[in-house]
Design an enzyme around this catalytic site. Structure first.
Site, short mmCIF file in Angstrom:
data_model
loop_
_atom_site.label_atom_id
_atom_site.label_comp_id
_atom_site.label_asym_id
_atom_site.label_seq_id
_atom_site.Cartn_x
_atom_site.Cartn_y
_atom_site.Cartn_z
N GLU A 1 -8.18 -1.84 14.30
CA GLU A 1 -8.72 -2.75 13.30
C GLU A 1 -7.65 -3.75 12.87
O GLU A 1 -6.54 -3.37 12.52
CB GLU A 1 -9.19 -1.96 12.08
CG GLU A 1 -9.59 -2.82 10.90
CD GLU A 1 -9.38 -2.12 9.57
OE1 GLU A 1 -9.04 -2.81 8.60
OE2 GLU A 1 -9.53 -0.88 9.53
N GLU B 1 0.62 4.19 0.95
CA GLU B 1 -0.07 5.16 1.81
C GLU B 1 0.94 6.10 2.45
O GLU B 1 1.92 5.65 3.04
CB GLU B 1 -0.87 4.44 2.89
CG GLU B 1 -2.03 3.63 2.36
CD GLU B 1 -2.78 2.87 3.44
OE1 GLU B 1 -4.01 2.79 3.35
OE2 GLU B 1 -2.14 2.36 4.37
N ARG C 1 1.18 2.32 13.10
CA ARG C 1 0.33 1.19 12.70
C ARG C 1 0.29 0.96 11.19
O ARG C 1 -0.41 0.08 10.72
CB ARG C 1 -1.10 1.40 13.22
CG ARG C 1 -1.71 2.71 12.80
CD ARG C 1 -3.06 2.93 13.43
NE ARG C 1 -4.10 2.18 12.76
CZ ARG C 1 -5.37 2.15 13.15
NH1 ARG C 1 -5.75 2.82 14.20
NH2 ARG C 1 -6.26 1.45 12.48
N HIS C 2 1.02 1.78 10.42
CA HIS C 2 1.02 1.66 8.97
C HIS C 2 2.42 1.35 8.45
O HIS C 2 3.40 1.93 8.90
CB HIS C 2 0.54 2.96 8.31
CG HIS C 2 -0.92 3.23 8.48
ND1 HIS C 2 -1.41 4.00 9.51
CD2 HIS C 2 -1.99 2.83 7.75
CE1 HIS C 2 -2.73 4.06 9.41
NE2 HIS C 2 -3.11 3.36 8.36
N ARG D 1 -0.33 -6.25 12.47
CA ARG D 1 -1.17 -5.53 13.43
C ARG D 1 -1.65 -6.46 14.55
O ARG D 1 -1.73 -6.06 15.71
CB ARG D 1 -2.38 -4.91 12.73
CG ARG D 1 -2.06 -3.66 11.95
CD ARG D 1 -3.34 -2.97 11.51
NE ARG D 1 -3.07 -1.72 10.84
CZ ARG D 1 -4.00 -0.86 10.46
NH1 ARG D 1 -5.28 -1.13 10.70
NH2 ARG D 1 -3.67 0.27 9.86
N SER E 1 -10.88 -6.69 8.10
CA SER E 1 -11.95 -5.97 7.44
C SER E 1 -12.48 -6.83 6.30
O SER E 1 -11.70 -7.43 5.56
CB SER E 1 -11.44 -4.63 6.88
OG SER E 1 -12.50 -3.87 6.35
N ARG F 1 0.84 -1.19 0.00
CA ARG F 1 0.00 0.00 0.00
C ARG F 1 0.89 1.25 0.00
O ARG F 1 1.68 1.45 0.93
CB ARG F 1 -0.90 0.05 1.24
CG ARG F 1 -1.81 -1.15 1.40
CD ARG F 1 -3.04 -1.05 0.52
NE ARG F 1 -3.82 -2.29 0.54
CZ ARG F 1 -4.77 -2.55 1.43
NH1 ARG F 1 -5.06 -1.68 2.36
NH2 ARG F 1 -5.43 -3.69 1.37
#
Length: 442
Positions: free
Chosen positions: A365, A218, A224-225, A416, A368, A216
């Protein structure tokens, strides 16, 4: 010269080997020279064994072995002896030794030093950081976690598959794709195996899972990323609703936590982690209920807003305090929030809602997913709503025209999960060699 082909690990040395000659090998963690006697703490993958050298027995060997630089790799051949002073209760009295590789000085990172190092320094010297027993314990727990997940899914009739990581189109939009050059074409690193695992639902292989890297792009510099992560992806067909999918997700968590307690108890103790194993079913709160709970706890958030990191954290505190639950589902997300997820099945009675859910663990989270839209015409309509080029997704759509059963699934972030399980402050601690906006090496 000792034969290092038949190394005895530190955890294999016990009373049965007293008086026997063994060959041990590893890294010199610490040396103490008391004049006539010297002690070396030799570390291998299983622990530490003490090497005790007497000067009067062999002055030359004493001189050489006590001059070894910390973190050098050596092999020692000697006799096992019981010792009340040694931590393991045994020591090795050396007859021979060989330096396989001498470490330079100073060390780039301390292994047993009491002064800690920042995370960047640790990651820049990851090979040495992993010499710390507590750091290695994280990755032993991670390995046992995956072992438990695979065992559960296999017992439930799921087939492990592998899908391409070089793809022509993204499953979740182009904004977070890593573009690459693929011969004379443009391609991307896979965000998710979403399109492929749905494709498989039309094949007759109706229960699949994959554990593989996902990517990703991002621009999120948070604890957390990360840009490259390990995703557990699950898909199953012939379902009635998202409840069937949630049942699998909570089954994975429950089974893997039990497996970790059974197989990694020593690592949990070393890390100081008390690991509760909540019994399913886990509480389920709707998105609307979650927003109301946050409102009641003075958080400024509107219906239709994403919960965000702070909202997830606060909801985790509320769920623990009011329902004594560290694991819980958030269900019935608004279509407006999941609109980018074009494959989400919407509620037939209320199209403003989807059957999608998140599974949160201690306020974060980790899962998902939900039921997918399996009806071709409806799927195409949702893709057009998202301004998607249908031609680019022809291989994906084709399967929906020739017999696609109702199905659903989810993505499960392994790092995570481990981060929250072990109370790690940063997700990068659960990754051997993390990748983010600032880190491309090592």
């Amino acid at each position: 010269m000792p034969s290092w082909q038949q190394i005895t690990y530190s955890d294999q040395i016990n009373a049965d080997l007293t008086g026997s000659v063994v060959t041990i090998g590893g890294w010199v963690q610490e040396t103490r020279n008391l004049g006539g006697i010297s002690f070396i703490q030799l570390r291998d993958r299983k622990g530490i064994i003490q090497v005790t050298v007497l000067k009067k027995k062999d002055p030359a060997l004493f001189k050489d072995i006590t001059a070894i630089q910390r973190e050098s790799v050596i092999v020692v051949k000697g006799v096992v002896k019981e010792s009340k002073e040694a931590k393991k209760g045994f020591e090795v009295l050396p007859d021979e030794f060989e330096i396989l590789n001498a470490a330079e000085s100073p060390l780039p990172l301390g292994v047993i030093d009491k002064v800690g190092a920042d995370l960047d320094t640790r990651l820049n010297n990851r090979f040495m950081d992993l010499r710390k027993e507590s750091v290695r314990a994280i990755f032993r727990v991670r390995a046992v976690t995956l072992e438990g997940i695979r065992e559960y899914l296999s017992d439930e009739g799921f087939l492990e598959v592998s899908t391409p990581k070089i793809v022509a189109a993204g499953a979740e939009g182009g904004a977070t794709l890593f573009p690459i050059k693929y011969f004379d074409k443009s391609a991307y690193l896979a965000q998710s195996p979403q399109l492929y695992k749905q494709n498989l639902m039309a094949s007759g292989v109706d229960r699949v899972f994959e554990i593989a890297p996902a990517y990703r792009a991002e621009a999120s510099d948070t604890v957390r990323h990360i840009a490259e992560f390990t995703s557990l992806d699950v898909e199953l067909a012939f379902i009635e609703s998202s409840d069937d999918v949630m049942n699998v997700a909570e089954g994975i968590v429950h089974a893997s936590l039990k497996h970790i307690l059974k197989k990694a108890g020593e690592e949990l103790e070393l890390l100081g982690v008390d690991l509760p194993v909540p019994e399913p079913p886990y509480p389920r709160v709707t998105y609307e209920e979650a927003i109301d709970m946050l409102h009641s706890n003075d958080m400024s958030i509107e219906h239709g807003d994403d919960l965000g990191t702070e909202g997830e954290k606060l909801l985790g505190d509320i769920m623990l305090r009011e329902r004594e639950s560290e694991l819980y589902f958030i269900t019935q997300f608004p279509t407006s929030l999941k609109r980018g997820t074009f494959y989400a099945k919407r509620d037939d009675r209320n199209p403003e809602l989807t059957g999608y859910f998140d599974l949160d663990y201690r306020g974060q989270e980790i899962v998902s997913g939900g039921q997918r839209e399996h009806r071709y015409d409806v799927l195409v309509s949702q893709m057009r709503e998202n301004d998607m080029n249908l031609q680019s997704f022809e291989f994906y759509l084709k399967a929906f025209r020739f017999g696609m059963p109702p199905h659903g699934g989810f993505g499960f972030g392994i790092e995570r999960y481990v981060q929250k399980m072990l109370n790690l402050s940063n997700i990068r601690e659960a990754v051997l060699y993390p990748r983010d906006r600032a880190r491309l090496i090592p």
